[in-house]
Design an enzyme around this catalytic site. Structure first.
Site, PDB file in Angstrom:
ATOM      1  CG  ASP A  36       4.026   3.417   0.243  1.00 34.59           C
ATOM      2  OD1 ASP A  36       3.179   2.683  -0.335  1.00 34.59           O
ATOM      3  OD2 ASP A  36       4.777   4.197  -0.382  1.00 34.59           O
ATOM      4  CE1 TYR A 141       6.776  -1.162 -12.578  1.00 36.94           C
ATOM      5  CE2 TYR A 141       6.854  -2.234 -14.728  1.00 36.94           C
ATOM      6  CZ  TYR A 141       6.621  -2.295 -13.370  1.00 36.94           C
ATOM      7  OH  TYR A 141       6.243  -3.488 -12.801  1.00 36.94           O
ATOM      8  CE  LYS A 179      -1.943  -3.640  -9.650  1.00 36.63           C
ATOM      9  NZ  LYS A 179      -0.984  -4.160 -10.593  1.00 36.63           N
ATOM     10  NE  ARG A 214       1.732  -6.043 -23.793  1.00 40.14           N
ATOM     11  CZ  ARG A 214       1.428  -5.046 -22.966  1.00 40.14           C
ATOM     12  NH1 ARG A 214       0.986  -5.319 -21.751  1.00 40.14           N
ATOM     13  NH2 ARG A 214       1.568  -3.796 -23.332  1.00 40.14           N
TER      14      ARG A 214
HETATM   15  N1  LIG Z   1       0.634  -6.930 -11.797  1.00 43.01           N
HETATM   16  C1  LIG Z   1       1.435  -7.136 -12.819  1.00 43.01           C
HETATM   17  O1  LIG Z   1       0.979  -7.475 -13.934  1.00 43.01           O
HETATM   18  C2  LIG Z   1       2.935  -6.974 -12.668  1.00 43.01           C
HETATM   19  C3  LIG Z   1       3.734  -7.226 -13.791  1.00 43.01           C
HETATM   20  C4  LIG Z   1       5.124  -7.082 -13.657  1.00 43.01           C
HETATM   21  C5  LIG Z   1       5.670  -6.726 -12.448  1.00 43.01           C
HETATM   22  N2  LIG Z   1       4.865  -6.463 -11.377  1.00 43.01           N
HETATM   23  C6  LIG Z   1       5.514  -6.094 -10.111  1.00 43.01           C
HETATM   24  O2  LIG Z   1       4.968  -6.877  -9.072  1.00 43.01           O
HETATM   25  C7  LIG Z   1       4.980  -6.140  -7.844  1.00 43.01           C
HETATM   26  C8  LIG Z   1       3.590  -6.130  -7.262  1.00 43.01           C
HETATM   27  O3  LIG Z   1       2.718  -5.486  -8.189  1.00 43.01           O
HETATM   28  P1  LIG Z   1       1.142  -5.447  -7.995  1.00 43.01           P
HETATM   29  O4  LIG Z   1       0.540  -5.772  -9.292  1.00 43.01           O
HETATM   30  O5  LIG Z   1       0.764  -6.219  -6.796  1.00 43.01           O
HETATM   31  O6  LIG Z   1       0.927  -3.883  -7.739  1.00 43.01           O
HETATM   32  P2  LIG Z   1       0.186  -3.091  -6.570  1.00 43.01           P
HETATM   33  O7  LIG Z   1       0.255  -1.655  -6.940  1.00 43.01           O
HETATM   34  O8  LIG Z   1      -1.143  -3.687  -6.328  1.00 43.01           O
HETATM   35  O9  LIG Z   1       1.112  -3.394  -5.317  1.00 43.01           O
HETATM   36  C9  LIG Z   1       2.270  -2.657  -4.991  1.00 43.01           C
HETATM   37  C10 LIG Z   1       2.217  -2.381  -3.504  1.00 43.01           C
HETATM   38  O10 LIG Z   1       3.425  -1.716  -3.109  1.00 43.01           O
HETATM   39  C11 LIG Z   1       3.076  -0.671  -2.199  1.00 43.01           C
HETATM   40  N3  LIG Z   1       4.181   0.304  -2.230  1.00 43.01           N
HETATM   41  C12 LIG Z   1       4.543   1.112  -3.252  1.00 43.01           C
HETATM   42  N4  LIG Z   1       5.642   1.823  -2.922  1.00 43.01           N
HETATM   43  C13 LIG Z   1       5.982   1.425  -1.666  1.00 43.01           C
HETATM   44  C14 LIG Z   1       7.030   1.780  -0.770  1.00 43.01           C
HETATM   45  N5  LIG Z   1       7.979   2.670  -1.114  1.00 43.01           N
HETATM   46  N6  LIG Z   1       7.088   1.188   0.448  1.00 43.01           N
HETATM   47  C15 LIG Z   1       6.140   0.274   0.817  1.00 43.01           C
HETATM   48  N7  LIG Z   1       5.125  -0.095   0.007  1.00 43.01           N
HETATM   49  C16 LIG Z   1       5.048   0.470  -1.219  1.00 43.01           C
HETATM   50  C17 LIG Z   1       1.744  -0.158  -2.709  1.00 43.01           C
HETATM   51  O11 LIG Z   1       1.005   0.578  -1.749  1.00 43.01           O
HETATM   52  C18 LIG Z   1       1.068  -1.462  -3.115  1.00 43.01           C
HETATM   53  O12 LIG Z   1       0.359  -2.022  -2.048  1.00 43.01           O
HETATM   54  C19 LIG Z   1       5.493  -4.757  -8.201  1.00 43.01           C
HETATM   55  O13 LIG Z   1       6.863  -4.698  -7.889  1.00 43.01           O
HETATM   56  C20 LIG Z   1       5.282  -4.667  -9.691  1.00 43.01           C
HETATM   57  O14 LIG Z   1       6.192  -3.775 -10.301  1.00 43.01           O
HETATM   58  C21 LIG Z   1       3.515  -6.593 -11.459  1.00 43.01           C
END
Ligand SMILES: NC(=O)c1ccc[n+]([C@@H]2O[C@H](COP(=O)([O-])OP(=O)(O)OC[C@H]3O[C@@H](n4cnc5c(N)ncnc54)[C@H](O)[C@@H]3O)[C@@H](O)[C@H]2O)c1
Length: 320
Positions: A36, A141, A179, A214
């Site tokens: 999205d 979260y 980010k 961490r």
């Molecule tokens: N990066 C980290 O350190 C980390 C750690 C733990 C968990 N996570 C999890 O990993 C996953 C990816 O995280 P990331 O670091 O790539 O974050 P990010 O914010 O870069 O990616 C998340 C993506 O989801 C999209 N999005 C959000 N809500 C949406 C919806 N309702 N429908 C469609 N798209 C949607 C956003 O536009 C974004 O592109 C997430 O679920 C996050 O919670 C990440």
């Protein structure tokens, strides 16, 4: 028989775009990204040649496609990823409710689901963090992710294809610039945040006294764990970390070595009461379910990342 497509929700984001790039360039797979664009970035997809759709991850047409068996696997990365968002209803709707709908749709076609959980599910419980122990999140979260794991576990016996939750710890690497570029909070890893400060000649500011621990995990390991999950035969939740807790001060040391500079950090009071003070992935379930081990130490991961950043590369990167 032609291989089915693989769906990645949240594929414009950090982890999703790295996963897509590796699947396409290294494994020749046909990927569909649905995002999205609430936090992800089109720039992550410039060199990722696949179908990209702007839609919610629980879009009705998408759920129908999943239920109809179009995909070999659903990688669900979409989420509100800013852990400082406090709107409880919004967080549960976007992170948990949407995932429940994806699981229901996947069940109709017995499609494999691999989804992003988080070390946020452990809150400030004593490390090392093991699956099923100390799952006591400190914020909404982390709670939204714990609920996802609980919902998934209710399907284990009923769904014939594996459902695998990956509890990522602190991920860093190419593809996370967006980010740091959104309005308000910067949520990229501290490795990128301090790299950018260092390049701007600004002081590296750490919460007092940089000793919080961490488990920092390199994006290449995270992508590798995801790809391994495509062939795993068991359902379950797995930690995805380096297996080692390191202090924020260690990052400053690694950055200093990679950039050939000496940094003297500025310490200030931590404003976040829910800040995790010590995380460390226990990888026993990860070994059992995925037969996977991390390959990158903090030193090697930061060195590799800084080399990429110094060339101006933003990612995503193809995992080696
Ligand atoms: N990066 C980290 O350190 C980390 C750690 C733990 C968990 N996570 C999890 O990993 C996953 C990816 O995280 P990331 O670091 O790539 O974050 P990010 O914010 O870069 O990616 C998340 C993506 O989801 C999209 N999005 C959000 N809500 C949406 C919806 N309702 N429908 C469609 N798209 C949607 C956003 O536009 C974004 O592109 C997430 O679920 C996050 O919670 C990440």
């Amino acid at each position: 028989m032609t291989k089915k497509q693989i769906l990645i929700t949240g594929g414009a984001g950090f982890i999703g775009s790295n996963l897509a790039a590796t699947f396409i360039k290294k494994h020749g797979r046909d990927i569909v990204i649905v995002d999205d664009f609430s936090s992800g970035d089109w720039k992550n997809l410039i060199h990722v040649d696949c179908e990209v759709r702007a839609a919610d991850c629980d879009d009705a047409a998408l759920l129908q496609e999943i239920a109809g068996g179009r995909y070999e696997a659903v990688y669900h990365e979409a989420a509100i990823t800013d852990t400082t968002v406090m709107n409880q209803r919004l967080m549960i709707e976007v992170n948990t409710n949407a995932f429940a709908k994806i699981l229901e749709a996947a069940h109709q076609s017995e499609t494999r689901v691999i989804y992003a959980s988080s070390a946020g599910t452990y809150g400030n419980s004593a490390a090392p963090n093991a699956i099923g122990v100390g799952e006591d999140p400190e914020n909404i979260y982390g709670f939204s992710k714990l609920l996802m794991d609980r919902i998934a576990s209710r399907w284990y016996g009923k769904h014939s294809a594996p459902i695998i939750g990956l509890r990522y710890f602190n991920v860093y690497g190419c593809g996370e610039h967006h980010k740091n570029e959104r309005d308000g909070t910067k949520t990229a890893s501290m490795i990128l945040q301090w790299y950018e400060k260092a390049k701007a000649g600004k002081p590296l500011r750490l919460f007092k006294y940089g000793e919080q621990m961490r488990d920092f995990v390199y994006i290449q390991d995270v992508v590798d764990a995801n790809i391994t999950a495509l062939t795993s035969t068991q359902s379950g939740v797995c930690n995805v970390g380096s297996g080692q807790a390191r202090a924020y001060n260690d990052i400053v040391d690694c950055l200093g070595k990679s950039l050939n500079q000496n940094f003297t950090p500025e310490y200030f009071d931590n404003p976040f009461p829910f800040f995790q003070m010590h995380t460390e992935a226990d990888l026993s379930e990860t070994s059992r379910i995925l037969n996977w081990q991390p390959q990158w130490s903090l030193e090697a991961g930061i060195e590799d990342y800084i080399q990429q950043l110094e060339t101006g590369f933003r990612g995503p990167q193809v995992s080696v």
